[in-house]
Design a protein around this motif. Structure first.
Motif, mmCIF file in Angstrom:
data_model
loop_
_atom_site.group_PDB
_atom_site.id
_atom_site.type_symbol
_atom_site.label_atom_id
_atom_site.label_comp_id
_atom_site.label_asym_id
_atom_site.label_seq_id
_atom_site.Cartn_x
_atom_site.Cartn_y
_atom_site.Cartn_z
ATOM 1 N N THR A 92 0.843 -1.185 0.000
ATOM 2 C CA THR A 92 0.000 0.000 0.000
ATOM 3 C C THR A 92 0.887 1.246 0.000
ATOM 4 O O THR A 92 2.090 1.169 0.262
ATOM 5 N N CYS A 174 -0.624 -15.503 1.832
ATOM 6 C CA CYS A 174 -0.629 -14.054 1.989
ATOM 7 C C CYS A 174 0.627 -13.655 2.758
ATOM 8 O O CYS A 174 1.220 -14.464 3.465
ATOM 9 N N GLY A 217 -0.410 -5.770 0.223
ATOM 10 C CA GLY A 217 -1.125 -5.844 -1.038
ATOM 11 C C GLY A 217 -2.495 -6.470 -0.941
ATOM 12 O O GLY A 217 -3.177 -6.404 0.081
ATOM 13 N N ASP A 218 -2.882 -7.133 -2.017
ATOM 14 C CA ASP A 218 -4.221 -7.695 -2.163
ATOM 15 C C ASP A 218 -4.266 -9.111 -1.605
ATOM 16 O O ASP A 218 -3.430 -9.950 -1.929
ATOM 17 N N GLU A 219 -5.263 -9.381 -0.794
ATOM 18 C CA GLU A 219 -5.411 -10.706 -0.194
ATOM 19 C C GLU A 219 -5.557 -11.791 -1.256
ATOM 20 O O GLU A 219 -5.182 -12.945 -1.040
ATOM 21 N N ASP A 220 -6.074 -11.451 -2.427
ATOM 22 C CA ASP A 220 -6.314 -12.440 -3.473
ATOM 23 C C ASP A 220 -5.139 -12.585 -4.446
ATOM 24 O O ASP A 220 -5.201 -13.378 -5.381
#
Length: 377
Positions: A92, A174, A217-220
């Motif tokens: 982020t 993650c 970042g993005d969990e996915d």
């Protein structure tokens, strides 16, 4: 297209780092700080966050030259290459501002925890889990990690955990930033025969509570983020091995020139000269593959870089072990003395064959992914 000839900028960087490393006889901490002050540690990080704006090509060059001078910095593989890259690519805005300038100027270090007691090469078996506290939104991490370098020096550790996919119920990887003083986060030093400045640790995470923004970042996008750090790790390990091999070889060459038996330098004998020449060739070939891997990675070709990085790490590990072995053999009994500093490399050179992935797993990768042979594991 990959160039086989280094640019003038790379040649200048190589010469500058080499001169700096050869003139340095201080402890590792001082070396790290001075190298960071010259812009070497953060050369791969974005300029807007205090880095040099280069890539893994430049960072691997720096590590190779430090190693060739006998001053390798193992944490370069971890802090700027793995953690810095992952945060720069996926973090982020807040994470970038908090960590990247500090990683670049050397004021902060970050470790990386992925290996577990029952999950080495198979990252799909990672059991460190992260679950949400529905009341607060915090993350709770539980698990164990082993063979984590430099945790005692690091301000935080980038931990690979797994979260439950709400749609499928399966676990997905993650990455979390875990501060060194987080409650429930403990470390135990592993007693190693390898005597390096950077120590190895086992980590225990017992319901370590982290704020929601500890997730990188993005969990996915966990798997993509994970491999964004693992490819630089392999390339940098290759640089570490090539530098070590060059350092050992240089000592052996000097000894072969100076050591005279029956009025003849021992380097005049092919039994001494040819194996040293072969070691040099192997190291040069490994460097070419390392440079190819770094070029592909910096160009954004993650798939191509994955193949090349594995090959570079394999070639460099093998070349390093052979170079160290031949260097010690060239010096004979002197090769085992503290004075010449080669004996300690016998153990250290094995690291590049074992970590971060074994040579056998790389052969599995190449036989299956590159050659298209049936999967054997």
């Amino acid at each position: 297209m990959t160039t086989l000839i280094e640019t003038d900028e790379h040649k200048a960087l190589r010469a500058a780092v080499s001169a700096f490393a050869k003139s340095h006889d201080h402890d590792t901490k001082t070396l790290w700080q001075e190298a960071a002050g010259l812009g070497y540690i953060g050369v791969n990080l974005p300029e807007e966050y205090g880095g040099g704006g280069g890539g893994i090509a430049e960072l691997s060059l720096v590590l190779e030259e430090l190693g060739a001078a006998g001053n390798p910095l193992l944490m370069m593989i971890v802090s700027p290459a793995i953690c810095g890259t992952v945060i720069a690519r996926f973090g982020t805005q807040s994470q970038k501002q908090q960590w990247l300038p500090a990683l670049a100027d050397g004021s902060r270090l970050m470790a990386f925890g992925i290996t577990e007691p029952d999950a080495g090469s198979n990252s799909h078996r990672i059991t460190t889990t992260a679950r949400r506290d529905s009341a607060s939104g915090d993350w709770l991490l539980t698990g164990r990690k082993v063979f984590v370098s430099g945790v005692d020096m690091a301000d935080a550790t980038l931990i690979v955990g797994r979260t439950e996919d709400a749609r499928t119920g399966s676990l997905k990887p993650c990455l979390f930033i875990v501060p060194r003083d987080a409650p429930g986060f403990t470390r135990r030093r592993i007693d190693m025969e390898l005597h390096g400045t950077e120590k190895q640790f086992e980590l225990t995470l017992d319901d370590v509570r982290l704020p929601a923004d500890a997730l990188v970042g993005d969990e996915d996008a966990g798997l993509q983020q994970l491999f964004a750090g693992l490819n630089p790790e392999r390339i940098m390990t290759a640089a570490f091995a090539i530098g070590m091999g060059r350092h050992a070889l240089a000592k052996a060459i000097q000894y072969a020139r100076d050591r005279t038996v029956w009025k003849t330098p021992i380097g005049a004998h092919q039994a001494i000269a040819h194996p040293l020449a072969q070691a040099h060739i192997d190291l040069e070939l490994a460097r070419l593959m390392m440079q190819k891997a770094a070029h592909l990675y910096d160009a954004g070709d993650d798939i191509g870089a994955g193949e090349a990085a594995n090959m570079a790490k394999y070639a460099a590990g093998e070349a390093c072990v052979k170079a160290v072995d031949q260097a010690v053999h060239t010096l004979g009994g002197n090769g085992l003395t503290h004075e010449f500093g080669l004996a300690r490399l016998i153990t250290a050179s094995r690291v590049a064959r074992i970590a971060p992935v074994s040579r056998e797993m790389i052969l599995n990768y190449v036989s299956h992914q590159t050659l298209g042979l049936p999967k054997s594991y």
